[in-house]
Write an enzyme that holds these catalytic residues in place. Structure first.
Site, PDB file in Angstrom:
ATOM      1  CE  LYS A 236      -3.327   2.602   2.841  1.00  0.00           C
ATOM      2  NZ  LYS A 236      -4.323   2.594   3.938  1.00  0.00           N
ATOM      3  CG  ASP A 241      -5.303   7.917   4.925  1.00  0.00           C
ATOM      4  OD1 ASP A 241      -6.133   8.685   4.388  1.00  0.00           O
ATOM      5  OD2 ASP A 241      -5.617   6.847   5.490  1.00  0.00           O
ATOM      6  CE  LYS A 248      -6.538   8.499   8.301  1.00  0.00           C
ATOM      7  NZ  LYS A 248      -7.343   7.378   8.834  1.00  0.00           N
ATOM      8  CG  ASP A 259      -1.958   4.933   5.033  1.00  0.00           C
ATOM      9  OD1 ASP A 259      -1.903   3.822   5.587  1.00  0.00           O
ATOM     10  OD2 ASP A 259      -2.984   5.395   4.508  1.00  0.00           O
ATOM     11  CG  ASP A 318      -9.882   7.734   6.580  1.00  0.00           C
ATOM     12  OD1 ASP A 318      -8.778   7.676   5.992  1.00  0.00           O
ATOM     13  OD2 ASP A 318      -9.997   7.807   7.815  1.00  0.00           O
ATOM     14  CD  GLU A 320      -6.591   5.609   2.401  1.00  0.00           C
ATOM     15  OE1 GLU A 320      -7.625   5.755   3.073  1.00  0.00           O
ATOM     16  OE2 GLU A 320      -5.527   5.171   2.880  1.00  0.00           O
ATOM     17  NE  ARG A 322     -11.317  -0.561   2.837  1.00  0.00           N
ATOM     18  CZ  ARG A 322     -12.014  -0.836   3.948  1.00  0.00           C
ATOM     19  NH1 ARG A 322     -13.226  -1.355   3.849  1.00  0.00           N
ATOM     20  NH2 ARG A 322     -11.511  -0.589   5.139  1.00  0.00           N
TER      21      ARG A 322
END
Ligand code: BES
Ligand code: MN
Ligand code: ZN
Length: 466
Positions: A236, A241, A248, A259, A318, A320, A322
């Protein structure tokens, strides 16, 4: 730091000479016994250290007695932690040369000794204007040279990954990751936005839209003649993020430069393959972008089409990771490899379930998952299996698309897992959720706070043992 394998550590003129002691047993080293140790009630409990001055009577300035706990409880993982403790102590004391005399250990400690020393030696001080020079230059040990060498390479890969995770998002951008990948000296292809559009990567591209940073899809390939197996590892690569429009809260965003730790692991692993020379074809794949709430950002309610044609209703921007992994998984499956393994800081839920002590693992192949868990145990990491029951998909059902990107809050790690599975076709697949393990807010065991290089040592061991 350099690990020097020698025939006789006692002959080394070191700043610190480390000897081990099992709990309630006399230290095995005659040298340490010359000096009063019982007087201070030092019992040799696991991880405890005891410092003895030698008053210039020995080759070395000080003896550090390292407690290893009860002899019957000592295992390679425990040994690594203890070695890390001794190294940290030696660093505090600004030692440059440290010799270890380990006796009575009932197994070959070469690998975990090296890992413990190298992991503990790590620091990230490139942005300190005044650097403390408390690094150890040389460590001496009687060990297996070949195993030490291999372990050093693996620790270097971890260091590479840790540096990338620790690098602020302002520097570790998708473009920068792509450049680093291209500099590894392996066959590398970087796809830009237009090329990704042509490939139909609607899910990945949507995530990157709210950022000024261009998305980059990175494919690194390590190849050999007649490989025993062909595998793809996906990381990933969300360079930051923010949560996107579903922003967030400040406290949750603080560590979100991490991330891309899955991507960091992939780059770290790929960076040493030439040196380790496994007879396996390895594809490193990273869909790199930022998740930002800029004016072009994707929105809740948007419907995205992934590379395999499946449609996804955006329920929460959020979730994101996946989405980017969906397209990366489709791409990897089209390579016709034998196995696909992804590593991702995917869900807070996994972190809630397992804390910082273990990564979650899920997959469609029992054998592969079992093998990875077992390899993790031996490499010093922990992988814990979470279920992938089809029922977890219930909460991802959408009225107007094939699925939503988020469902119930409960069982979030498994829900993310079954989402990913929809993009896996005809291949053995495992998903490793490293949300809790990739980045530490406080020091833990052999690690300082920050990036840990989670996944690197296990995957390298796994690849080497194919
Ligand atoms: N990158 C986060 C997951 C994460 C959380 C990693 C904490 C490391 C530490 C991921 O993109 C995310 O935001 N996940 C959401 C999913 C939710 C919206 C379904 C989460 O876990 O809250
Ligand atoms: Mn997120
Ligand atoms: Zn994320």
């Amino acid at each position: 730091m350099e690990i020097k394998v020698v025939e006789n550590v006692k002959a080394i003129n070191a700043d610190i000479f480390v000897v081990n002691m099992f709990e309630n047993e006399k230290t095995l080293s005659e040298l340490a016994n010359h000096y009063a140790i019982e007087e201070d009630n030092f019992k040799g409990k696991f991880g405890e250290t005891y410092l003895l001055p030698t008053y210039g009577k020995e080759l070395y300035k000080k003896i550090l007695v390292l407690g290893l706990g009860k002899k019957e409880d000592l295992c390679p993982n425990k040994l690594r932690e203890a070695v890390a403790k001794a190294i940290k102590k030696a660093m505090q004391m600004e030692a440059k040369k440290v010799a270890f005399s380990l006796e009575g250990i009932g197994f070959d400690y070469s690998e975990q000794f090296t890992m413990g020393a190298m992991i503990a030696d790590y620091k990230f001080d490139k942005y300190k204007s005044e650097k403390k020079d408390n690094g150890i230059k040389e460590v001496y040990i009687e060990a297996n040279q070949e195993i030490v060498k291999k372990s050093e390479i693996i620790a270097e890969a971890m260091k590479f990954a840790r540096n990338l995770s620790n690098e602020p998002a302002q520097f570790a951008t998708p473009t920068e990751l792509a450049e680093i990948a291209c500099d590894l000296g392996l066959e590398t292809k970087v796809y830009d936005r237009e090329e990704c559009e042509k490939m139909g990567m609607g899910a990945f591209l949507a995530v990157g839209k709210g950022s000024i940073q261009e998305p980059k899809f990175i494919h690194i390939k390590y190849s050999v003649n007649n490989p025993k197996k062909r595998i793809a590892i996906i990381g990933k690569g969300i360079c930051f993020d923010s949560g996107g429009l579903d922003l967030k809260p400040a406290s949750s965003m603080l560590t979100m430069k991490d991330d891309m730790s899955g991507a960091a692991a992939v780059i770290g692993i790929m960076s040493v393959l030439k040196e380790l020379n496994p007879q396996v074809e390895v594809h490193g794949i990273i869909a790199a972008c930022e998740n930002m709430p800029g004016c072009k950002a994707y929105k809740p309610g948007d419907i995205l089409t992934a590379k395999n044609g499946k449609t996804i209703e955006v329920d929460n921007t959020d979730a994101e990771g996946r989405l980017t992994l969906a397209d990366a998984l489709c791409y990897a499956c089209e390579l016709g490899v034998d196995e696909v393994i992804d590593m991702a800081t995917l869900t807070g839920a996994c972190m809630v379930a397992l804390g910082t002590q273990a990564s979650g693992i899920m997959g469609n192949d029992k054998e592969l998952v079992k093998r990875l868990i077992e390899t993790a145990n031996r490499s010093g990491e922990r992988f814990w299996e979470l279920p992938l029951w089809e029922e977890y998909f219930d909460s991802l059902k959408s009225d107007i698309a094939d699925m939503k990107n988020t469902g119930s809050r409960w069982g979030g790690a498994s829900t993310a897992g079954v989402f990913l599975q929809k993009f896996v076709k005809d291949v053995k697949w495992a998903h490793i959720d490293i949300a809790g393990t990739a980045f530490l807010e406080k020091p833990q065991k052999e690690f300082i706070a920050g990036g840990t290089g989670a996944g690197v040592r296990t995957m390298l061991k796994y690849i080497m043992e194919i």
